[in-house]
Motif scaffolding. Structure first.
Motif, PDB file in Angstrom:
ATOM      1  N   GLU A 101      25.332  14.344  49.482  1.00 26.18           N
ATOM      2  CA  GLU A 101      24.103  13.981  48.774  1.00 26.18           C
ATOM      3  C   GLU A 101      23.882  14.844  47.523  1.00 26.18           C
ATOM      4  O   GLU A 101      22.873  14.720  46.843  1.00 26.18           O
ATOM      5  CB  GLU A 101      22.892  14.084  49.722  1.00 26.18           C
ATOM      6  CG  GLU A 101      22.755  12.867  50.637  1.00 26.18           C
ATOM      7  CD  GLU A 101      21.926  13.111  51.890  1.00 26.18           C
ATOM      8  OE1 GLU A 101      21.567  14.270  52.167  1.00 26.18           O
ATOM      9  OE2 GLU A 101      21.655  12.131  52.605  1.00 26.18           O
ATOM     10  N   HIS A 117      14.213  13.960  56.694  1.00 23.46           N
ATOM     11  CA  HIS A 117      14.161  12.703  57.442  1.00 23.46           C
ATOM     12  C   HIS A 117      12.807  12.652  58.155  1.00 23.46           C
ATOM     13  O   HIS A 117      12.741  12.429  59.361  1.00 23.46           O
ATOM     14  CB  HIS A 117      15.324  12.623  58.429  1.00 23.46           C
ATOM     15  CG  HIS A 117      16.666  12.733  57.758  1.00 23.46           C
ATOM     16  ND1 HIS A 117      17.749  13.333  58.335  1.00 23.46           N
ATOM     17  CD2 HIS A 117      17.091  12.315  56.531  1.00 23.46           C
ATOM     18  CE1 HIS A 117      18.789  13.282  57.501  1.00 23.46           C
ATOM     19  NE2 HIS A 117      18.408  12.676  56.399  1.00 23.46           N
ATOM     20  N   HIS A 181      16.340   5.741  56.198  1.00 23.27           N
ATOM     21  CA  HIS A 181      16.974   7.043  55.958  1.00 23.27           C
ATOM     22  C   HIS A 181      15.964   8.193  55.866  1.00 23.27           C
ATOM     23  O   HIS A 181      15.933   9.049  56.733  1.00 23.27           O
ATOM     24  CB  HIS A 181      17.840   6.973  54.696  1.00 23.27           C
ATOM     25  CG  HIS A 181      18.602   8.230  54.427  1.00 23.27           C
ATOM     26  ND1 HIS A 181      19.809   8.263  53.773  1.00 23.27           N
ATOM     27  CD2 HIS A 181      18.324   9.530  54.720  1.00 23.27           C
ATOM     28  CE1 HIS A 181      20.251   9.503  53.691  1.00 23.27           C
ATOM     29  NE2 HIS A 181      19.356  10.291  54.257  1.00 23.27           N
TER      30      HIS A 181
HETATM   31 ZN   LIG Z   1      19.615  12.377  54.562  1.00 23.84          ZN
END
Ligand SMILES: [Zn+2]
Length: 379
Positions: A101, A117, A181
């Motif tokens: 990410e 999250h 997500h």
């Molecule tokens: Zn994530």
């Protein structure tokens, strides 16, 4: 040490210690200057992270990932990107692995980016009204991104949406919601990051109302026999830990009418921790019959999936988790609890919207390939 790094550590631990935002190794935080980006390296937990847990990356090298052409083959492409991310490290001798990410963090033009999250945000993100209720509740404060496969594909989708947002609104999106997500929050100070998160949660709380108290429920004495028996069944290729738990929230989803609401995965992270499906069974006060049925279910599961189940919903008994060690079992209980809370919150937004079969298959095949490549490397 730079003040920015101190702040990064503080904000990381702050959210890392709250299960409402981060479970186990989940979530990701970063701090950037014009030249460098510090981002949580793989294998570190936000709850306990310090300076050693952050990889320092060269942003001009990171920027090349945005424009470079990569392989059409998913796995080859992700591998190429991973290598480019590794090449951007300022201190490669530390052996840190920046997360997939990273490019998303580099893209968002704020000094601090805190990706979590959040269970409450995911109550909306894993619901049937994710897009429209995000617009209704948050207006253009939040940039909403529909689900896409994680990794490079998702990055490109977010990049395009961010560029469009900048062009249209003349500002940077401080909040990005990712369907099925989680959330990215960006700001130039950690005080602002907290203020933004507080506001998001307050707006969601106003819809959810007060969450019912989650009380621990006693488990049947028969667990003393069932748990070790199941542990024997699953310990073929190495010792496993099996735990039986129950609380009011789990008990609700143990009922056969309610189980379908939690039977499919909500997020890729959920699959990584708890597999893409749970076993569901009834316990009818007959220990022997139950153990025979469990044995059969586990065998079928292994045949179909090529791996052991991690979670068994046993109506009349509780939820059984199967892990490699006690800490893993603890994490699984947290993951299953979080999963059920998401399902409960999603009721406020038209019900649950789990990942589709195709999305699940992408994650599963990716996992299998990664596992294979690890084995072939002997790592
Ligand atoms: Zn994530």
């Amino acid at each position: 040490m730079e003040q920015g790094i101190n702040d990064l550590i503080e904000i990381s631990q702050y959210y890392g210690k709250q299960k409402d935002f981060v479970i186990a190794g989940g979530g990701n935080t970063s701090y950037k200057t014009e030249k460098h980006l510090w981002i949580k390296a793989s294998g570190f937990s936000l709850a306990t992270i310090d300076e050693a847990g952050f990889a320092k990356l060269d942003r001009s090298l990171l920027a090349e990932v945005n424009t470079k052409t990569y392989s059409e083959n998913v796995l080859q492409r992700e591998d190429e990107i991973k290598n480019d991310l590794l090449k951007s490290r300022v201190e490669p001798e530390k052996g840190q692995r920046p997360s997939v990410e990273t490019s998303l963090h580099n893209l968002i033009d704020f000094a601090f980016v805190v990706h979590t999250h959040s269970t409450k945000v995911n109550g909306l993100m894993c619901s049937n009204q994710a897009a429209e209720k995000t617009a209704e509740l948050f207006g253009d404060q939040v940039l909403y991104i529909a689900y896409d496969d994680p990794g490079y594909i998702l990055f490109k989708v977010v990049e395009k949406a961010v560029l469009k947002y900048r062009a249209e609104k003349g500002k940077e999106p401080a909040v990005i919601f990712l369907q099925n997500h989680g959330v990215f929050v960006g700001a130039n100070t950690i005080t602002e990051v907290k203020a933004i998160y507080d506001e998001l949660i307050a707006k969601l709380d106003a819809v959810y109302g007060e969450e019912p108290e989650n009380e621990k429920l006693p488990v049947d004495k028969v667990a003393d026999k069932i748990v070790p028996a199941i542990r024997m069944m699953v310990s073929g290729e190495g010792l496993k830990t099996v735990r039986l738990v129950n609380h009011t929230l789990l008990d609700n989803y143990l009922q056969s009418d309610n189980f379908p609401a939690v039977s499919a995965p909500f997020t890729p992270d959920g699959i990584v921790y708890a597999n893409s499906s749970f076993i569901y069974m009834e316990y009818n006060d007959n220990e022997e019959e139950f153990l025979q049925a469990v044995s059969k279910e586990i065998e079928d599961y292994q045949q179909q999936k090529g791996k052991l189940p991690k979670v068994i919903f046993a109506n009349g008994l509780g939820v059984l988790v199967i892990a490699d060690h006690a800490e893993g079992a603890e994490i699984l209980v947290d993951v299953v609890t979080d999963h059920c809370r998401i399902a409960q919150f999603a009721e406020s937004f038209g019900g649950q919207h789990p990942m589709t079969q195709k999305q699940v298959e992408f994650i599963e095949s990716w996992e299998v390939e990664q596992y294979r490549s690890k084995i072939s490397l002997g790592a």
